[in-house]
Enzyme design. Structure first.
Site, PDB file in Angstrom:
ATOM      1  N   CYS A 119      87.100  20.335  -0.447  1.00 62.52           N
ATOM      2  CA  CYS A 119      86.757  19.777   0.215  1.00 62.52           C
ATOM      3  C   CYS A 119      86.434  19.559   1.691  1.00 62.52           C
ATOM      4  CB  CYS A 119      86.867  18.448   0.561  1.00 62.52           C
ATOM      5  SG  CYS A 119      87.328  17.836  -1.344  1.00 62.52           S
ATOM      6  N   HIS A 151      82.532  13.522   4.165  1.00 63.15           N
ATOM      7  CA  HIS A 151      83.022  13.912   3.255  1.00 63.15           C
ATOM      8  C   HIS A 151      83.054  12.542   1.803  1.00 63.15           C
ATOM      9  CE1 HIS A 151      84.401  15.598  -0.528  1.00 63.15           C
ATOM     10  NE2 HIS A 151      85.725  15.417  -0.359  1.00 63.15           N
ATOM     11  N   ASN A 160      81.837  13.396  -5.827  1.00 64.37           N
ATOM     12  CA  ASN A 160      82.595  13.970  -4.710  1.00 64.37           C
ATOM     13  C   ASN A 160      82.204  14.997  -5.612  1.00 64.37           C
ATOM     14  OD1 ASN A 160      84.345  15.602  -4.131  1.00 64.37           O
ATOM     15  ND2 ASN A 160      85.900  14.478  -4.338  1.00 64.37           N
TER      16      ASN A 160
HETATM   17  O1  UT7 Z   1      87.702  15.056  -2.400  1.00 64.19           O
HETATM   18  C1  UT7 Z   1      89.174  14.916  -1.878  1.00 64.19           C
HETATM   19  C2  UT7 Z   1      89.760  14.561  -3.402  1.00 64.19           C
HETATM   20  N1  UT7 Z   1      90.028  13.852  -4.115  1.00 64.19           N
HETATM   21  C3  UT7 Z   1      90.371  12.366  -3.594  1.00 64.19           C
HETATM   22  O2  UT7 Z   1      89.977  12.092  -2.381  1.00 64.19           O
HETATM   23  C4  UT7 Z   1      90.085  11.635  -4.469  1.00 64.19           C
HETATM   24  C5  UT7 Z   1      91.409  10.237  -3.643  1.00 64.19           C
HETATM   25  N2  UT7 Z   1      91.912   8.920  -4.423  1.00 64.19           N
HETATM   26  C6  UT7 Z   1      91.366   8.411  -5.481  1.00 64.19           C
HETATM   27  O3  UT7 Z   1      90.152   8.536  -5.003  1.00 64.19           O
HETATM   28  C7  UT7 Z   1      91.755   7.632  -6.323  1.00 64.19           C
HETATM   29  O4  UT7 Z   1      93.782   7.354  -6.090  1.00 64.19           O
HETATM   30  C8  UT7 Z   1      91.612   7.463  -7.854  1.00 64.19           C
HETATM   31  C9  UT7 Z   1      90.063   6.962  -7.584  1.00 64.19           C
HETATM   32  C10 UT7 Z   1      91.320   8.860  -7.995  1.00 64.19           C
HETATM   33  C11 UT7 Z   1      91.700   6.559  -7.775  1.00 64.19           C
HETATM   34  O5  UT7 Z   1      92.033   5.240  -7.744  1.00 64.19           O
HETATM   35  P1  UT7 Z   1      93.011   4.239  -7.439  1.00 64.19           P
HETATM   36  O6  UT7 Z   1      92.805   3.045  -7.083  1.00 64.19           O
HETATM   37  O7  UT7 Z   1      94.187   5.313  -6.451  1.00 64.19           O
HETATM   38  O8  UT7 Z   1      94.507   4.189  -9.520  1.00 64.19           O
HETATM   39  P2  UT7 Z   1      95.837   4.579 -10.041  1.00 64.19           P
HETATM   40  O9  UT7 Z   1      95.586   6.532 -10.051  1.00 64.19           O
HETATM   41  O10 UT7 Z   1      96.564   4.580  -8.511  1.00 64.19           O
HETATM   42  O11 UT7 Z   1      95.356   3.750 -11.273  1.00 64.19           O
HETATM   43  C12 UT7 Z   1      95.454   3.058 -11.689  1.00 64.19           C
HETATM   44  C13 UT7 Z   1      95.625   2.417 -12.937  1.00 64.19           C
HETATM   45  C14 UT7 Z   1      96.637   3.948 -14.025  1.00 64.19           C
HETATM   46  O12 UT7 Z   1      96.604   3.245 -14.685  1.00 64.19           O
HETATM   47  P3  UT7 Z   1      98.280   1.816 -14.908  1.00 64.19           P
HETATM   48  O13 UT7 Z   1      98.931   3.038 -14.917  1.00 64.19           O
HETATM   49  O14 UT7 Z   1      98.246   0.651 -13.468  1.00 64.19           O
HETATM   50  O15 UT7 Z   1      98.247   1.385 -16.304  1.00 64.19           O
HETATM   51  C15 UT7 Z   1      95.394   4.600 -14.245  1.00 64.19           C
HETATM   52  O16 UT7 Z   1      95.942   5.171 -15.213  1.00 64.19           O
HETATM   53  O17 UT7 Z   1      94.331   2.878 -13.215  1.00 64.19           O
HETATM   54  C16 UT7 Z   1      94.659   4.031 -14.496  1.00 64.19           C
HETATM   55  N3  UT7 Z   1      93.199   4.624 -14.397  1.00 64.19           N
HETATM   56  C17 UT7 Z   1      92.082   4.203 -14.859  1.00 64.19           C
HETATM   57  N4  UT7 Z   1      91.167   3.192 -15.697  1.00 64.19           N
HETATM   58  C18 UT7 Z   1      89.809   3.183 -16.472  1.00 64.19           C
HETATM   59  C19 UT7 Z   1      93.065   6.006 -14.138  1.00 64.19           C
HETATM   60  N5  UT7 Z   1      91.641   6.590 -13.848  1.00 64.19           N
HETATM   61  C20 UT7 Z   1      90.714   5.481 -15.056  1.00 64.19           C
HETATM   62  C21 UT7 Z   1      89.954   6.109 -14.753  1.00 64.19           C
HETATM   63  N6  UT7 Z   1      89.308   4.185 -15.930  1.00 64.19           N
HETATM   64  N7  UT7 Z   1      88.644   6.196 -15.322  1.00 64.19           N
END
Ligand code: UT7
Length: 321
Positions: free
Chosen positions: A111, A248, A278
């Site tokens: 990225c 980004h 993204n």
């Molecule tokens: O370009 C550079 C590369 N990438 C990035 O910059 C990504 C950076 N990270 C992020 O944007 C965020 O971490 C995410 C959007 C990927 C995830 O958001 P988060 O607030 O960090 O969520 P999390 O991974 O802590 O997950 C929270 C909960 C989990 O459930 P439990 O374990 O609390 O029951 C996940 O399983 O949300 C769940 N979850 C979802 N729920 C509904 C993860 N993805 C989804 C989804 N829909 N798509």
């Protein structure tokens, strides 16, 4: 001596996929995706290739600059999702647009790729090797994303953006920094081919993108403001004098976190990830092109570009439009 952006272009696949449509593929909801990421829809290829999208973006950038393809001396394509290992995407784009005399090659810094490519072009021009360059960031991430993984498939989009730059004596790129931390590469990865030959046959470890989202999130919110400050210090431009921060586009909450750490109002952080998701190395040049075509970029404005991602790689560039 420096480089100035003279023209911009971008190209997106025709098909736009809403969050609602993704609920048919994985256990997710429009509310969750919007709240946690700010993304509402993204473009997904139904036939467009990295080369076709990038070539289109390059043609538009040249058109916008009023220059011809055969004038281009250096053609850099930043991508982590090329169609082929060889020849490189840049050579395929060169052939598609007719940039006959350009030296063309790819650069992969995920990225941060477009930013690193822009800095590379700066270095070539500064060294007196070339006087202009066409710099593109393009991705068709939909082919390396696991469409059963709700943690990643909701984030990414396909597209390409490009800028045409020329050497200048005043303004243009004023200062930049770029950093890499390979020790943290495991948090966001995707393999190419596994080792397979008559003497060994290893399985593929990571066929699709795998990401520790929380780790990447924390890294971005901590390191991006640091690198922006570092780049600004090189130019003696205070953060208050920056007109726009073209970052980004990964997650709107990351952008909000960065704005807060810099004590800068969110109105100076343009966003398009709600419509395109993204797009990795394509994110910054596509957003730049949108701003340019909306007439929001005026000569003399101070801009900060900043990218971050797999590698881990990150950096910032301060420029006068
Ligand atoms: O370009 C550079 C590369 N990438 C990035 O910059 C990504 C950076 N990270 C992020 O944007 C965020 O971490 C995410 C959007 C990927 C995830 O958001 P988060 O607030 O960090 O969520 P999390 O991974 O802590 O997950 C929270 C909960 C989990 O459930 P439990 O374990 O609390 O029951 C996940 O399983 O949300 C769940 N979850 C979802 N729920 C509904 C993860 N993805 C989804 C989804 N829909 N798509």
């Amino acid at each position: 001596m420096s480089i100035r952006i003279i023209g911009t272009g971008s190209a997106l696949p025709e098909k736009s996929v809403t969050n609602q449509e993704l609920t048919k593929l994985v256990d997710t909801s429009d509310e969750w995706i919007r709240e946690r990421t700010g993304i509402g829809s993204r473009h997904v290829s139904t036939g467009e290739t990295l080369v076709s999208l990038t070539a289109r973006a390059c043609e538009k950038a040249l058109e916008n600059a009023g220059r011809q393809a055969d004038e281009v001396e250096l053609l850099l394509v930043a991508t982590c999702s090329p169609e082929r290992n060889i020849p490189c995407a840049a050579c395929q784009v060169q052939s598609a647009i007719g940039a006959k005399q350009a030296a063309a090659f790819d650069l992969n810094a995920a990225c941060a790729g477009f930013l690193f490519a822009l800095h590379s072009a700066f270095a070539y021009v500064e060294a007196g090797i070339y006087s202009n360059a066409l710099i593109a960031g393009g991705e068709v991430l939909s082919k390396i994303v696991d469409w059963t993984d709700r943690g990643t498939c909701i984030l990414f989009g396909d597209g390409a953006g490009a800028v045409y730059v020329e050497k200048c004596d005043r303004g243009g790129v004023l200062g930049f920094v770029q950093h890499s931390d390979g020790t943290r590469g495991e948090v966001l990865k995707c393999d190419s081919r596994a080792l397979k030959n008559p003497y060994i046959d290893l399985p593929m470890e990571t066929e699709y993108v795998r990401m520790d989202g929380r780790e990447v999130f924390a890294f971005a919110v901590r390191k991006v403001p640091e690198s922006i400050r570092e780049a600004l210090e090189k130019t003696d431009i205070p953060v208050e004098e920056v007109d726009l921060f073209v970052l980004h586009q990964a997650n709107v909450r990351i952008i909000e976190g960065i704005a807060k750490r810099l004590s800068v109002g969110l109105e100076r952080f343009p966003v398009n990830l709600d419509r395109v998701g993204n797009m990795s190395s394509a994110a910054i040049p596509v957003l730049l092109d949108e701003l340019n075509r909306q007439g929001r970029l005026k000569r003399g404005m101070k801009l900060v570009l900043s990218g971050f991602g797999a590698g881990l790689t990150y950096g910032a560039c301060v420029l006068e439009w």
